[in-house]
Design a protein around this motif. Structure first.
Motif, PDB file in Angstrom:
ATOM      1  N   ILE A  69      18.167 156.289 -22.782  1.00 46.98           N
ATOM      2  CA  ILE A  69      19.449 155.872 -22.999  1.00 46.98           C
ATOM      3  C   ILE A  69      19.620 154.971 -21.765  1.00 46.98           C
ATOM      4  CG2 ILE A  69      22.526 155.651 -22.812  1.00 46.98           C
ATOM      5  CD1 ILE A  69      20.750 156.998 -25.036  1.00 46.98           C
ATOM      6  N   THR A  70      20.630 153.385 -22.282  1.00 49.77           N
ATOM      7  CA  THR A  70      20.750 152.082 -21.433  1.00 49.77           C
ATOM      8  C   THR A  70      22.414 152.296 -21.394  1.00 49.77           C
ATOM      9  OG1 THR A  70      18.420 151.181 -21.675  1.00 49.77           O
ATOM     10  CG2 THR A  70      20.635 149.888 -20.840  1.00 49.77           C
ATOM     11  N   ALA A  71      23.034 152.222 -20.732  1.00 51.06           N
ATOM     12  CA  ALA A  71      24.534 151.326 -20.302  1.00 51.06           C
ATOM     13  C   ALA A  71      24.805 150.871 -19.058  1.00 51.06           C
ATOM     14  CB  ALA A  71      25.006 153.249 -19.911  1.00 51.06           C
ATOM     15  N   HIS A  72      25.411 149.837 -19.411  1.00 51.04           N
ATOM     16  CA  HIS A  72      25.341 148.464 -18.348  1.00 51.04           C
ATOM     17  C   HIS A  72      26.733 148.750 -17.839  1.00 51.04           C
ATOM     18  CE1 HIS A  72      26.248 144.142 -17.586  1.00 51.04           C
ATOM     19  NE2 HIS A  72      26.009 144.368 -16.948  1.00 51.04           N
ATOM     20  N   LEU A  73      27.301 149.364 -16.909  1.00 48.52           N
ATOM     21  CA  LEU A  73      28.689 149.612 -16.187  1.00 48.52           C
ATOM     22  C   LEU A  73      29.012 148.556 -15.142  1.00 48.52           C
ATOM     23  CD1 LEU A  73      30.412 151.580 -15.364  1.00 48.52           C
ATOM     24  CD2 LEU A  73      30.212 151.713 -13.303  1.00 48.52           C
TER      25      LEU A  73
END
Ligand SMILES: CC(=O)[C@@H](O)[C@H](O)COP(=O)(O)O
Ligand SMILES: NCC(=O)COP(=O)(O)O
Length: 250
Positions: A45-49
């Motif tokens: 899973i990729t998530a960009h904060l």
């Protein structure tokens, strides 16, 4: 853990948070999307904060660290604030991306060659904490060489220029951008870097990139979340996985 043999699919859930934040509420929940993607066979899973938290929030990252059994690829700018957050969570992977508040989406790659010394010192503690460090860059030799020199283990090539040209019917330009991606995937691999590709990939553009033998992971989000609105996330991922496997002759 992800299957190390096949081409891995990292599902980026940023834009579930974009829809949630449109009303400032709690739904749709990006964590629910991550769970569905994980159950549907996402290899990560990729998530960009982002600094401006326009989509993924700090609480989303906390929640993802709690629920994921597949790797989290934490995308972040090269800032002190984000380094502290990454060192607190120690995700499987961090991907250093460029950020401009005024941009609509990630434009261009990180200018590693321009700030090698700072970035080398920035990523060292992240590697020492056990996170796999990736650098999100344009398909340019000098950026790949710089990423290798600063000690990155992975490079993710920005496929936005290829995908935009294709979808705007600038097919000759799309072919040129695809050729750059192919050449730089081979070059980065020859340096011993793990090669990933991401940004803007769709059903129409994924296959030629998935066919690159040196590429081990694709990070795909915006298109999949859009498709999920119409057919659901699991079916959307299933079709993307089918195209990726077909491109690899599986
Ligand atoms: C780095 C990258 O290409 C994606 O993660 C992208 O950042 C998705 O988020 P944005 O659309 O906010 O750039
Ligand atoms: N790093 C690319 C990514 O995570 C997904 O990009 P997109 O598919 O949302 O454009």
């Amino acid at each position: 853990m992800a299957d190390q043999g096949k081409l891995r699919l990292g599902v980026n859930i940023d834009h579930v948070a974009t829809v949630r934040n449109a009303r400032g509420g709690t739904t749709p929940d990006p964590l629910r999307a991550a769970q569905i993607a994980q159950d549907a066979g996402a290899d990560g899973i990729t998530a960009h904060l982002r600094e401006d938290r326009r989509h993924i929030s700090d609480a989303d990252i906390e929640g993802l660290m709690d629920i994921l059994t597949v790797p989290l690829n934490f995308e972040m700018a090269a800032t002190e604030e984000m380094q502290k957050i990454a060192l607190r969570h120690k995700p499987h992977a961090v991907c250093i991306v460029p950020e401009k508040r005024e941009e609509r989406t990630t434009e261009g790659g990180l200018e590693v060659a321009r700030e090698e010394n700072r970035l080398a010192h920035f990523i060292a503690p992240l590697r020492e904490a056990g996170s796999r460090v990736s650098i999100f860059i344009a398909a340019e030799q000098r950026q790949i060489e710089a990423a290798h020199r600063i000690g990155a283990q992975v490079v993710e090539l920005h496929s936005g220029a290829y995908c935009d040209a294709y979808h705007e019917a600038r097919f000759d330009e799309a072919d040129l951008e695809l050729a750059k991606l192919r050449e730089m995937a081979t070059f980065g691999h020859s340096l011993g870097l793990e090669m990933h590709v991401g940004h803007g990939l769709t059903y129409d553009t994924v296959s030629p990139v998935a066919a690159f033998p040196e590429v081990t992971e694709l990070n795909i989000g915006h298109f999949l979340i859009g498709e999920a609105i119409f057919i659901g996330l699991e079916p959307a991922m299933r079709e993307m996985r089918r195209l990726m496997d077909q491109a690899r002759g599986i």
